[in-house]
Scaffold this active site. Structure first.
Site, PDB file in Angstrom:
ATOM      1  N   TRP A 449       0.831  -1.205   0.000  1.00 46.35           N
ATOM      2  CA  TRP A 449       0.000   0.000   0.000  1.00 46.35           C
ATOM      3  C   TRP A 449       0.866   1.256   0.000  1.00 46.35           C
ATOM      4  O   TRP A 449       0.652   2.186  -0.786  1.00 46.35           O
ATOM      5  CB  TRP A 449      -0.927   0.016   1.211  1.00 46.35           C
ATOM      6  CG  TRP A 449      -1.896   1.170   1.148  1.00 46.35           C
ATOM      7  CD1 TRP A 449      -3.161   1.150   0.644  1.00 46.35           C
ATOM      8  CD2 TRP A 449      -1.636   2.514   1.549  1.00 46.35           C
ATOM      9  NE1 TRP A 449      -3.713   2.397   0.714  1.00 46.35           N
ATOM     10  CE2 TRP A 449      -2.804   3.267   1.262  1.00 46.35           C
ATOM     11  CE3 TRP A 449      -0.549   3.168   2.116  1.00 46.35           C
ATOM     12  CZ2 TRP A 449      -2.900   4.622   1.532  1.00 46.35           C
ATOM     13  CZ3 TRP A 449      -0.639   4.533   2.374  1.00 46.35           C
ATOM     14  CH2 TRP A 449      -1.811   5.244   2.088  1.00 46.35           C
ATOM     15  N   TYR A 453       1.039   4.103  -2.904  1.00 48.92           N
ATOM     16  CA  TYR A 453       0.742   5.501  -2.611  1.00 48.92           C
ATOM     17  C   TYR A 453       1.894   6.406  -3.045  1.00 48.92           C
ATOM     18  O   TYR A 453       1.683   7.487  -3.610  1.00 48.92           O
ATOM     19  CB  TYR A 453       0.479   5.644  -1.114  1.00 48.92           C
ATOM     20  CG  TYR A 453       0.123   7.047  -0.683  1.00 48.92           C
ATOM     21  CD1 TYR A 453      -0.941   7.718  -1.250  1.00 48.92           C
ATOM     22  CD2 TYR A 453       0.845   7.684   0.328  1.00 48.92           C
ATOM     23  CE1 TYR A 453      -1.273   8.999  -0.842  1.00 48.92           C
ATOM     24  CE2 TYR A 453       0.525   8.961   0.740  1.00 48.92           C
ATOM     25  CZ  TYR A 453      -0.535   9.616   0.155  1.00 48.92           C
ATOM     26  OH  TYR A 453      -0.869  10.893   0.557  1.00 48.92           O
ATOM     27  N   ASP A 469      -7.251  -0.826  -0.193  1.00 47.58           N
ATOM     28  CA  ASP A 469      -7.451   0.419   0.541  1.00 47.58           C
ATOM     29  C   ASP A 469      -8.886   0.516   1.071  1.00 47.58           C
ATOM     30  O   ASP A 469      -9.856   0.239   0.353  1.00 47.58           O
ATOM     31  CB  ASP A 469      -7.156   1.585  -0.398  1.00 47.58           C
ATOM     32  CG  ASP A 469      -7.306   2.923   0.272  1.00 47.58           C
ATOM     33  OD1 ASP A 469      -6.343   3.347   0.936  1.00 47.58           O
ATOM     34  OD2 ASP A 469      -8.381   3.530   0.141  1.00 47.58           O
TER      35      ASP A 469
END
Length: 550
Positions: A449, A453, A469
């Site tokens: 994640w 990002y 997410d």
């Protein structure tokens, strides 16, 4: 993640595969602004080159030659049109999504690497020889790195000549020229005017007399722009002392302000959103810059453009996402939604790790404390701005007790900062995104994640999807779709190569009244991130809700 990586891949020459000279001429004949910055039209009968949307009388087809860059047109002996100013158009959206050598090189040239480090420095950052780099750029853009950087310097020079009262000598060096003679020769060649003649074209009353280093300018964009979403997104994450959102000088306008650490010094940037009632297609955002060294102007402008995603092509993005049965209503409700980048990838990386497992408010507070402790104070505060965000080298050697977080996350943060400071992991615009992702994943406590990002914001990758997410899950559920990671990934397949924009649409949710998201974004919740927490990375953080990192 992005599929357009190698220069030989089908995705890297998207425009060349669908646009021929006849289509280009039709775009010129219809004055289609969607193609501004994508190609340039040189007119052999006049010796000038224009943007496709130039309002002048359309030239005959036989007199038109098309170039992929302003530098190529200049190298062929054409001067810039003084009516449409083709050098000031938004950058080509190709450099956002392309991850091959040419795309990476263009991002670094835009950041001023050639001016600071020369062609050899640019080639070294890209891992190629200067000769290979010259060959690739010339083959695709009709100009090498020196010519491309020269076109960038010429545009900066014109901007300073026509918008400020700075002495011509100061402008020459601020624009990146090595000498006044080189500056004079370039301006005459590109604009068919002397510097003083170019300045005289604009009335003195329209030029700004701001404090030393201060500039007022416009940041151009194409298509529609949802500035409310951008200001909301940045306001929610504003680090005290480093950035802030304040009421603007015009009614109904909010202004984003922040400090900038730049190659030659530091600066303060202010960017106004659109006022209530202003069309989303206005074409520019008002910006003010206060710089300690004017040589940082082109770099500061480029980094703000990345932050606000101003080189994007929202028509292409919205056309594809708007045709999707799931996202279509969101696109029609909020046209022109952008995918914000960042002015400092190292800062963003630190803030992403700080935000793991805590709310966005707590992450913002923690980042503010670190800035107070390890940041560089400004010589003079400006409003709420007092600090430059700490450099990764300073945080790599910081006292672990200053990190009010679990031990595993402290180790993740110091390990990340050490890797960034030593250059073991790079996050600049010229890095290979796949290599950067692999380097990040190899660090303890950095999971998929966080890597996704950072690809989306630090590396400005337009095609990142975060299937696990929580904000994405909630957005899909609001639309009546399954929100589990496998279902989300399947649903996102048709959204490529614009999945980063799809993520922002799912985070933002339905449209809200202007300014309504100043304190909370739509759909804000209270779930917590677990990305990077020890070895078991569960990647459940969300950017559209109150637990958002960075």
């Amino acid at each position: 993640m992005s599929d357009s990586r190698q220069s030989t891949s089908a995705g890297c020459r998207r425009l060349d595969s669908v646009i021929d000279d006849d289509i280009r001429y039709r775009a010129v004949d219809s004055r289609d602004a969607r193609f501004d910055g994508v190609f340039f039209t040189a007119v052999t009968s006049t010796g000038i080159y224009c943007r496709p949307s130039c309002p002048a009388v359309t030239p005959k087809r036989v007199n038109c030659t098309f170039y992929p860059s302003a530098a190529a047109a200049q190298s062929a002996g054409f001067r810039a049109c003084r009516r449409c100013r083709p050098d000031s158009v938004p950058g080509s959206p190709e450099w956002n999504h392309r991850a091959d050598l040419v795309g990476r090189a263009m991002r670094l040239i835009g950041d001023g690497v050639v001016d600071r480090e020369g062609v050899a420095g640019l080639a070294g950052r890209l891992g190629y020889s200067s000769r290979q780099l010259q060959r690739q750029l010339t083959a695709e853009l009709g100009a090498g790195p020196i010519a491309l950087a020269r076109a960038r310097r010429a545009q900066t020079a014109r901007l300073l000549l026509q918008t400020t009262e700075l002495p011509v000598t100061d402008i020459a060096f601020a624009a990146g020229f090595a000498s006044v003679r080189q500056f004079n020769d370039t301006v005459r060649e590109v604009y068919d005017r002397t510097p003083s003649g170019l300045r005289a074209e604009v009335a003195s009353g329209r030029r700004t007399a701001t404090p030393a280093g201060g500039l007022a300018l416009r940041l151009a964009y194409r298509g529609a722009l949802d500035s409310g979403h951008l200001i909301d997104f940045l306001a929610l994450r504003a680090v005290p002392g480093v950035e802030e959102v304040v009421p603007g000088t015009r009614p109904g306008v909010r202004t984003y302000r922040r400090t900038l650490a730049l190659p030659y010094g530091h600066g303060i940037a202010e960017v106004d959103g659109l006022a209530a009632g202003e069309p989303a297609t206005r074409g520019w955002l008002d910006c003010r810059l206060l710089l300690t060294d004017l040589r940082d102007l082109p770099t500061a402008v480029q980094r703000l453009r990345v932050l606000f995603d101003l080189d994007a092509d929202p028509l292409a993005v919205d056309e594809q996402l708007g045709a999707d049965p799931l996202l279509g209503p969101l696109v029609r409700a909020r046209p022109g939604l952008r995918s914000p980048g960042h002015v400092d990838p190292h800062e963003l990386a630190v803030r992403a790790v700080l935000g793991q497992q805590i709310t966005v408010g707590a992450a913002r507070t923690l980042a503010g404390r670190l800035a107070e402790k390890y940041g560089t104070p400004l010589p003079e505060p400006s409003g709420g701005l007092r600090l430059l965000f700490p450099a990764s080298a300073a945080l790599a050697t910081a006292d672990p007790e200053d990190f009010a977080m679990p031990a595993a996350r402290r180790r993740a943060l110091t390990g990340l900062c050490a890797a960034l400071a030593e250059g073991a992991v790079r996050l600049d615009g010229g890095v290979d995104r796949e290599e950067a992702a692999a380097g990040l994943l190899a660090l303890p406590g950095i999971g998929p994640w966080t890597v996704g990002y950072l690809r989306m914001r630090a590396l400005a990758d337009p095609d990142v999807f975060l299937p696990s997410d929580i904000g994405v899950k909630h957005g899909l559920l609001r639309l009546g779709a399954a929100g589990d990671p496998k279902s989300a990934a399947r649903a996102a397949g048709p959204w490529a190569p614009w999945r980063s924009y799809a993520v922002h649409r799912l985070w933002a949710g339905p449209a809200v009244a202007p300014g309504a998201g100043s304190d909370r974004t739509p759909g804000a919740g209270s779930t917590r991130s677990t990305d990077g927490a020890g070895s078991a990375d569960r990647s459940t953080s969300t950017i559209g809700t109150e637990n958002t990192p960075a």
